[in-house]
Design a protein around this motif. Structure first.
Motif, PDB file in Angstrom:
ATOM      1  N   PRO A   2       0.822  -1.209   0.000  1.00 57.99           N
ATOM      2  CA  PRO A   2       0.000   0.000   0.000  1.00 57.99           C
ATOM      3  C   PRO A   2       0.862   1.268   0.000  1.00 57.99           C
ATOM      4  CG  PRO A   2      -0.055  -1.056   2.153  1.00 57.99           C
ATOM      5  CD  PRO A   2       0.735  -1.954   1.249  1.00 57.99           C
ATOM      6  N   HIS A   3       0.274   2.333  -0.545  1.00 60.06           N
ATOM      7  CA  HIS A   3       0.943   3.628  -0.605  1.00 60.06           C
ATOM      8  C   HIS A   3       0.030   4.703  -0.027  1.00 60.06           C
ATOM      9  CE1 HIS A   3       3.393   1.502  -3.551  1.00 60.06           C
ATOM     10  NE2 HIS A   3       4.296   2.449  -3.385  1.00 60.06           N
ATOM     11  N   ARG A   4       0.619   5.806   0.372  1.00 61.92           N
ATOM     12  CA  ARG A   4      -0.156   6.967   0.804  1.00 61.92           C
ATOM     13  C   ARG A   4       0.396   8.193   0.093  1.00 61.92           C
ATOM     14  NH1 ARG A   4       2.384   6.677   6.585  1.00 61.92           N
ATOM     15  NH2 ARG A   4       4.442   7.521   6.125  1.00 61.92           N
ATOM     16  N   ALA A   5      -0.441   9.180  -0.018  1.00 62.99           N
ATOM     17  CA  ALA A   5      -0.022  10.438  -0.636  1.00 62.99           C
ATOM     18  C   ALA A   5       0.687  11.303   0.398  1.00 62.99           C
ATOM     19  CB  ALA A   5      -1.236  11.178  -1.190  1.00 62.99           C
ATOM     20  N   ASN A   6       1.662  12.062  -0.065  1.00 65.13           N
ATOM     21  CA  ASN A   6       2.352  13.017   0.790  1.00 65.13           C
ATOM     22  C   ASN A   6       2.673  14.244  -0.057  1.00 65.13           C
ATOM     23  OD1 ASN A   6       3.599  14.181   3.002  1.00 65.13           O
ATOM     24  ND2 ASN A   6       4.888  12.408   3.433  1.00 65.13           N
ATOM     25  N   THR A  44      10.998   9.399   2.307  1.00 65.05           N
ATOM     26  CA  THR A  44      11.081   8.038   1.776  1.00 65.05           C
ATOM     27  C   THR A  44      12.159   7.955   0.695  1.00 65.05           C
ATOM     28  OG1 THR A  44       9.857   6.252   0.672  1.00 65.05           O
ATOM     29  CG2 THR A  44       9.248   8.499   0.081  1.00 65.05           C
ATOM     30  N   HIS A 123       4.001  16.961  -4.764  1.00 69.46           N
ATOM     31  CA  HIS A 123       3.269  15.764  -4.326  1.00 69.46           C
ATOM     32  C   HIS A 123       4.053  14.511  -4.717  1.00 69.46           C
ATOM     33  CE1 HIS A 123      -0.658  17.864  -3.797  1.00 69.46           C
ATOM     34  NE2 HIS A 123      -0.141  18.671  -4.693  1.00 69.46           N
ATOM     35  N   ARG A 125       3.756   9.837  -3.947  1.00 67.86           N
ATOM     36  CA  ARG A 125       3.224   8.701  -3.183  1.00 67.86           C
ATOM     37  C   ARG A 125       4.404   7.999  -2.549  1.00 67.86           C
ATOM     38  NH1 ARG A 125       0.433   4.370  -5.551  1.00 67.86           N
ATOM     39  NH2 ARG A 125       1.973   4.423  -7.216  1.00 67.86           N
ATOM     40  N   GLU A 126       4.156   7.404  -1.366  1.00 71.58           N
ATOM     41  CA  GLU A 126       5.226   6.689  -0.670  1.00 71.58           C
ATOM     42  C   GLU A 126       4.671   5.403  -0.059  1.00 71.58           C
ATOM     43  OE1 GLU A 126       5.265   9.082   3.534  1.00 71.58           O
ATOM     44  OE2 GLU A 126       6.179  10.057   1.808  1.00 71.58           O
ATOM     45  N   VAL A 128       3.649   2.570   2.521  1.00 69.87           N
ATOM     46  CA  VAL A 128       3.235   2.543   3.928  1.00 69.87           C
ATOM     47  C   VAL A 128       3.826   1.291   4.555  1.00 69.87           C
ATOM     48  CG1 VAL A 128       1.277   2.443   5.510  1.00 69.87           C
ATOM     49  CG2 VAL A 128       1.119   3.760   3.398  1.00 69.87           C
TER      50      VAL A 128
END
Length: 129
Positions: A2-6, A44, A123, A125-126, A128
């Motif tokens: 899974p990834h999340r936005a940062n 990251t 922006h 994605r990284e 999780v």
């Protein structure tokens, strides 16, 4: 995985142009041909799908550049438009690195265009953990 936005927000409020009176924007700091360098952290080693969004005012020339970690993006970086606009440009994944990164805008000094860089947001994605 899974990834999340940062993201990171970089505030400029800077007027780029050939002279201080090239654009009537007393609320923006005149900085000539380039903005100050803004730094931001990427936590990251694997940033994915990065892009930058920016508020820019009164851009009249396609020849201006965005620099990430001192390297210019490919193609034209900022579209032309009267008054305020919100523009997005994609980055290659290797433009960002873990730790400190920099963002700067440079005007095409060969022309007489003047514009303002407001706020930019980088922006990515990284993963999780």
């Amino acid at each position: 995985m899974p990834h999340r936005a940062n993201y990171a927000r970089c505030t400029f409020q800077q007027h780029l142009g050939p002279t201080v009176d090239s654009l009537d924007v007393p609320w923006a700091e005149f900085t000539g041909d380039e903005t100050d360098v803004r730094t931001f952290e990427v936590p990251t080693a694997d940033p994915r799908d990065p892009y930058v969004e920016m508020q820019v005012f009164d851009v009249g020339d396609y020849g201006h550049e965005i620099l990430v970690n001192g390297a210019s993006l490919s193609g034209f970086d900022i579209a032309t438009a009267d008054r305020w606009q919100y523009w997005m440009d994609t980055l290659e994944a290797d433009h960002l690195r873990e730790g400190e990164n920099t963002l700067q805008f440079r005007r095409n000094a060969a022309g007489d265009d003047a514009f303002v860089v407001g706020t930019a947001i980088v922006h990515w994605r990284e993963p999780v953990a």
